[in-house]
Design a protein around this motif. Structure first.
Motif, PDB file in Angstrom:
ATOM      1  N   ASP A 176       0.813  -1.213   0.000  1.00 41.65           N
ATOM      2  CA  ASP A 176       0.000   0.000   0.000  1.00 41.65           C
ATOM      3  C   ASP A 176       0.855   1.275   0.000  1.00 41.65           C
ATOM      4  OD1 ASP A 176      -2.278  -1.545   0.032  1.00 41.65           O
ATOM      5  OD2 ASP A 176      -2.625  -1.340   2.187  1.00 41.65           O
ATOM      6  N   VAL A 177       2.092   1.172   0.454  1.00 43.01           N
ATOM      7  CA  VAL A 177       2.939   2.370   0.542  1.00 43.01           C
ATOM      8  C   VAL A 177       4.046   2.371  -0.505  1.00 43.01           C
ATOM      9  CG1 VAL A 177       2.460   2.732   2.990  1.00 43.01           C
ATOM     10  CG2 VAL A 177       4.420   1.317   2.305  1.00 43.01           C
ATOM     11  N   LEU A 178       3.955   1.473  -1.481  1.00 46.65           N
ATOM     12  CA  LEU A 178       5.015   1.365  -2.484  1.00 46.65           C
ATOM     13  C   LEU A 178       5.245   2.691  -3.204  1.00 46.65           C
ATOM     14  CD1 LEU A 178       7.074  -0.192  -4.138  1.00 46.65           C
ATOM     15  CD2 LEU A 178       5.193  -0.960  -5.629  1.00 46.65           C
ATOM     16  N   ASP A 179       4.188   3.356  -3.629  1.00 45.23           N
ATOM     17  CA  ASP A 179       4.352   4.617  -4.352  1.00 45.23           C
ATOM     18  C   ASP A 179       5.044   5.666  -3.484  1.00 45.23           C
ATOM     19  OD1 ASP A 179       3.150   3.517  -6.554  1.00 45.23           O
ATOM     20  OD2 ASP A 179       1.191   4.437  -6.214  1.00 45.23           O
ATOM     21  N   GLU A 180       4.663   5.709  -2.212  1.00 45.31           N
ATOM     22  CA  GLU A 180       5.287   6.677  -1.302  1.00 45.31           C
ATOM     23  C   GLU A 180       6.760   6.327  -1.071  1.00 45.31           C
ATOM     24  OE1 GLU A 180       4.651   8.583   3.189  1.00 45.31           O
ATOM     25  OE2 GLU A 180       3.303   7.000   2.449  1.00 45.31           O
ATOM     26  N   VAL A 181       7.044   5.038  -0.963  1.00 47.99           N
ATOM     27  CA  VAL A 181       8.436   4.606  -0.793  1.00 47.99           C
ATOM     28  C   VAL A 181       9.264   5.012  -2.004  1.00 47.99           C
ATOM     29  CG1 VAL A 181       9.964   2.605  -0.678  1.00 47.99           C
ATOM     30  CG2 VAL A 181       7.944   2.705   0.789  1.00 47.99           C
ATOM     31  N   ILE A 182       8.752   4.769  -3.192  1.00 52.32           N
ATOM     32  CA  ILE A 182       9.489   5.120  -4.406  1.00 52.32           C
ATOM     33  C   ILE A 182       9.730   6.624  -4.470  1.00 52.32           C
ATOM     34  CG2 ILE A 182       9.262   5.277  -6.920  1.00 52.32           C
ATOM     35  CD1 ILE A 182       8.033   2.461  -6.851  1.00 52.32           C
ATOM     36  N   GLU A 183       8.717   7.408  -4.122  1.00 48.58           N
ATOM     37  CA  GLU A 183       8.896   8.860  -4.083  1.00 48.58           C
ATOM     38  C   GLU A 183      10.019   9.237  -3.120  1.00 48.58           C
ATOM     39  OE1 GLU A 183       6.366  12.908  -2.887  1.00 48.58           O
ATOM     40  OE2 GLU A 183       5.538  10.916  -2.495  1.00 48.58           O
ATOM     41  N   ARG A 184      10.046   8.579  -1.966  1.00 47.92           N
ATOM     42  CA  ARG A 184      11.076   8.883  -0.957  1.00 47.92           C
ATOM     43  C   ARG A 184      12.459   8.448  -1.442  1.00 47.92           C
ATOM     44  NH1 ARG A 184      10.014   8.984   5.345  1.00 47.92           N
ATOM     45  NH2 ARG A 184       8.348  10.162   4.359  1.00 47.92           N
ATOM     46  N   LEU A 185      12.552   7.280  -2.037  1.00 51.86           N
ATOM     47  CA  LEU A 185      13.843   6.800  -2.531  1.00 51.86           C
ATOM     48  C   LEU A 185      14.391   7.723  -3.620  1.00 51.86           C
ATOM     49  CD1 LEU A 185      13.250   2.938  -2.736  1.00 51.86           C
ATOM     50  CD2 LEU A 185      14.243   4.263  -0.862  1.00 51.86           C
ATOM     51  N   ARG A 186      13.523   8.175  -4.501  1.00 50.49           N
ATOM     52  CA  ARG A 186      13.966   9.091  -5.558  1.00 50.49           C
ATOM     53  C   ARG A 186      14.412  10.430  -4.983  1.00 50.49           C
ATOM     54  NH1 ARG A 186       9.097   7.651  -9.901  1.00 50.49           N
ATOM     55  NH2 ARG A 186      10.181   5.884 -10.908  1.00 50.49           N
ATOM     56  N   ALA A 187      13.723  10.874  -3.943  1.00 46.69           N
ATOM     57  CA  ALA A 187      14.122  12.128  -3.291  1.00 46.69           C
ATOM     58  C   ALA A 187      15.483  11.974  -2.619  1.00 46.69           C
ATOM     59  CB  ALA A 187      13.067  12.542  -2.274  1.00 46.69           C
ATOM     60  N   LEU A 188      15.726  10.815  -2.018  1.00 45.40           N
ATOM     61  CA  LEU A 188      17.022  10.557  -1.386  1.00 45.40           C
ATOM     62  C   LEU A 188      18.129  10.510  -2.434  1.00 45.40           C
ATOM     63  CD1 LEU A 188      16.013   7.805   1.220  1.00 45.40           C
ATOM     64  CD2 LEU A 188      16.500  10.224   1.663  1.00 45.40           C
ATOM     65  N   GLU A 189      17.840   9.867  -3.552  1.00 46.51           N
ATOM     66  CA  GLU A 189      18.823   9.823  -4.637  1.00 46.51           C
ATOM     67  C   GLU A 189      19.155  11.232  -5.127  1.00 46.51           C
ATOM     68  OE1 GLU A 189      19.410   7.926  -9.131  1.00 46.51           O
ATOM     69  OE2 GLU A 189      17.534   7.578  -8.033  1.00 46.51           O
ATOM     70  N   GLN A 190      18.127  12.024  -5.327  1.00 41.96           N
ATOM     71  CA  GLN A 190      18.332  13.391  -5.793  1.00 41.96           C
ATOM     72  C   GLN A 190      19.093  14.223  -4.769  1.00 41.96           C
ATOM     73  OE1 GLN A 190      14.705  15.359  -6.922  1.00 41.96           O
ATOM     74  NE2 GLN A 190      15.744  17.083  -7.889  1.00 41.96           N
ATOM     75  N   ALA A 191      18.915  13.903  -3.491  1.00 42.66           N
ATOM     76  CA  ALA A 191      19.584  14.650  -2.424  1.00 42.66           C
ATOM     77  C   ALA A 191      21.050  14.278  -2.272  1.00 42.66           C
ATOM     78  CB  ALA A 191      18.856  14.422  -1.106  1.00 42.66           C
ATOM     79  N   GLY A 192      21.464  13.195  -2.933  1.00 46.58           N
ATOM     80  CA  GLY A 192      22.870  12.815  -2.881  1.00 46.58           C
ATOM     81  C   GLY A 192      23.169  11.483  -2.238  1.00 46.58           C
ATOM     82  N   ALA A 193      22.146  10.693  -1.930  1.00 43.93           N
ATOM     83  CA  ALA A 193      22.398   9.351  -1.396  1.00 43.93           C
ATOM     84  C   ALA A 193      23.075   8.500  -2.466  1.00 43.93           C
ATOM     85  CB  ALA A 193      21.096   8.698  -0.951  1.00 43.93           C
ATOM     86  N   ASP A 194      24.088   7.751  -2.060  1.00 48.33           N
ATOM     87  CA  ASP A 194      24.799   6.876  -2.988  1.00 48.33           C
ATOM     88  C   ASP A 194      24.076   5.551  -3.184  1.00 48.33           C
ATOM     89  OD1 ASP A 194      27.444   8.406  -3.390  1.00 48.33           O
ATOM     90  OD2 ASP A 194      27.240   8.345  -1.211  1.00 48.33           O
ATOM     91  N   SER A 195      23.296   5.166  -2.200  1.00 50.32           N
ATOM     92  CA  SER A 195      22.448   3.980  -2.283  1.00 50.32           C
ATOM     93  C   SER A 195      21.232   4.216  -1.410  1.00 50.32           C
ATOM     94  CB  SER A 195      23.201   2.718  -1.828  1.00 50.32           C
ATOM     95  OG  SER A 195      23.705   2.863  -0.514  1.00 50.32           O
ATOM     96  N   VAL A 196      20.197   3.421  -1.627  1.00 48.38           N
ATOM     97  CA  VAL A 196      18.963   3.574  -0.855  1.00 48.38           C
ATOM     98  C   VAL A 196      18.581   2.225  -0.263  1.00 48.38           C
ATOM     99  CG1 VAL A 196      18.098   5.596  -2.081  1.00 48.38           C
ATOM    100  CG2 VAL A 196      17.582   3.306  -2.966  1.00 48.38           C
ATOM    101  N   TYR A 197      17.861   2.280   0.866  1.00 46.74           N
ATOM    102  CA  TYR A 197      17.667   1.081   1.662  1.00 46.74           C
ATOM    103  C   TYR A 197      16.243   1.016   2.208  1.00 46.74           C
ATOM    104  CZ  TYR A 197      19.035  -2.330   5.357  1.00 46.74           C
ATOM    105  OH  TYR A 197      19.163  -3.420   6.184  1.00 46.74           O
ATOM    106  N   PRO A 198      15.303   0.450   1.445  1.00 51.76           N
ATOM    107  CA  PRO A 198      13.944   0.235   1.963  1.00 51.76           C
ATOM    108  C   PRO A 198      13.918  -1.088   2.734  1.00 51.76           C
ATOM    109  CG  PRO A 198      14.044  -0.376  -0.351  1.00 51.76           C
ATOM    110  CD  PRO A 198      15.434   0.059   0.031  1.00 51.76           C
ATOM    111  N   VAL A 199      13.843  -1.021   4.048  1.00 54.01           N
ATOM    112  CA  VAL A 199      14.020  -2.225   4.859  1.00 54.01           C
ATOM    113  C   VAL A 199      12.748  -3.058   4.969  1.00 54.01           C
ATOM    114  CG1 VAL A 199      15.909  -1.258   6.217  1.00 54.01           C
ATOM    115  CG2 VAL A 199      13.564  -0.963   7.008  1.00 54.01           C
ATOM    116  N   LYS A 200      12.969  -4.337   5.320  1.00 53.88           N
ATOM    117  CA  LYS A 200      11.915  -5.313   5.643  1.00 53.88           C
ATOM    118  C   LYS A 200      11.153  -5.835   4.425  1.00 53.88           C
ATOM    119  CE  LYS A 200      12.475  -5.387  10.126  1.00 53.88           C
ATOM    120  NZ  LYS A 200      13.013  -6.589  10.817  1.00 53.88           N
TER     121      LYS A 200
END
Length: 263
Positions: free
Chosen positions: A172-196
């Motif tokens: 149910d939160v996949l779209d929100e997670v993807i939005e967050r991961l893309r924002a982290l990437e844009q902010a300069g994260a070298d990798s992203v980690y959606p746990v569990k």
């Protein structure tokens, strides 16, 4: 703010950070065993691993402390310093949600003890376990990136989100997670980690397809299969507390026949 003095030779720290980045590019996926003390770090290196990560949960357990920021930042730095110094490979450190530190202070402390990578999550345990908003978490990561750049050390930033953890139905939160991961990437994260979601092929495939940086997943060293994660496009693997859990189970099995019977 902490000073920018490096805890080990500055050239060595920069070289280790550069090496960590290179290793991520060379391996698909890149596995960083999660360690918690000098013994486990040296053992992992002896097994052939060229980089390590120190996990907050196993580190806390090894010290009789609580995970979820049950230690102060200063205590964590004091604990990881000898681990990093004991090995000749790059070491990343799980810094939870930052222990209430400003990004510049977090990076300065990490570099001071020789760390060249960090994991940062969006559940703020020191504030009742609230979850940072997408923009707030991205801004914090951007601050980490800027601080590392200012220090001249290409610290590897692994941006973690716990949104799947807090959801009753992770899909149910996949779209929100993807939005967050893309924002982290844009902010300069070298990798992203959606746990569990390490056991959910569909969700793993969806998040790896959504970003261009490596996606980190947790793995169990016995129960999971490296080739499966490779097929799903995972770029980075860490064990979280699962390596320590596996060793705990093995130790119990070894010791049980020697324990007093009927006690």
């Amino acid at each position: 703010m902490r000073g920018s003095v490096l805890g080990m030779d500055s050239r060595t720290t920069v070289e280790r950070a550069q090496r960590l980045k290179q290793l991520h590019a060379e391996h698909q996926p890149f596995v960083l065993p999660t360690v918690w003390d000098v013994w486990s770090a040296r053992t992992a290196v002896a097994a052939g691993f060229p980089a390590l990560t120190i996990g907050s949960h196993p580190l806390a357990d090894s010290r009789g402390a609580e995970d979820q920021e049950g230690q102060t930042f200063e205590e964590v730095l004091a604990a990881v310093r000898p681990i990093i110094a004991a090995v000749d490979v790059p070491v990343s450190v799980d810094l939870e949600s930052g222990y209430g530190q400003k990004p510049a202070d977090l990076v300065a402390g990490l570099i001071e003890v020789g760390g060249v990578g960090l994991n940062i999550e969006d559940t703020v345990h020191s504030e009742g376990g609230r979850v940072r908003s997408t923009q707030e978490h991205a801004s914090y990561v951007a601050g980490l990136r800027a601080a590392a750049d200012d220090a001249g050390v290409p610290v590897w930033v692994n941006g973690r989100t716990d949104l799947f953890v807090h959801a009753e139905n992770p899909a149910d939160v996949l779209d929100e997670v993807i939005e967050r991961l893309r924002a982290l990437e844009q902010a300069g994260a070298d990798s992203v980690y959606p746990v569990k979601i390490q056991d959910n092929d569909e969700l793993l495939a969806a998040v790896t397809a959504a970003v261009t940086v490596p996606v980190n997943t947790t793995a169990h060293p016995v129960k999971h299969d490296l080739e499966r994660f490779r097929r799903l496009g995972i770029g980075r693997i860490t064990y979280g507390p699962l390596l320590q859990f596996a060793l705990t189970d093995a130790m119990k099995d070894m010791l049980k026949p020697w324990a007093p019977q009927g006690v």
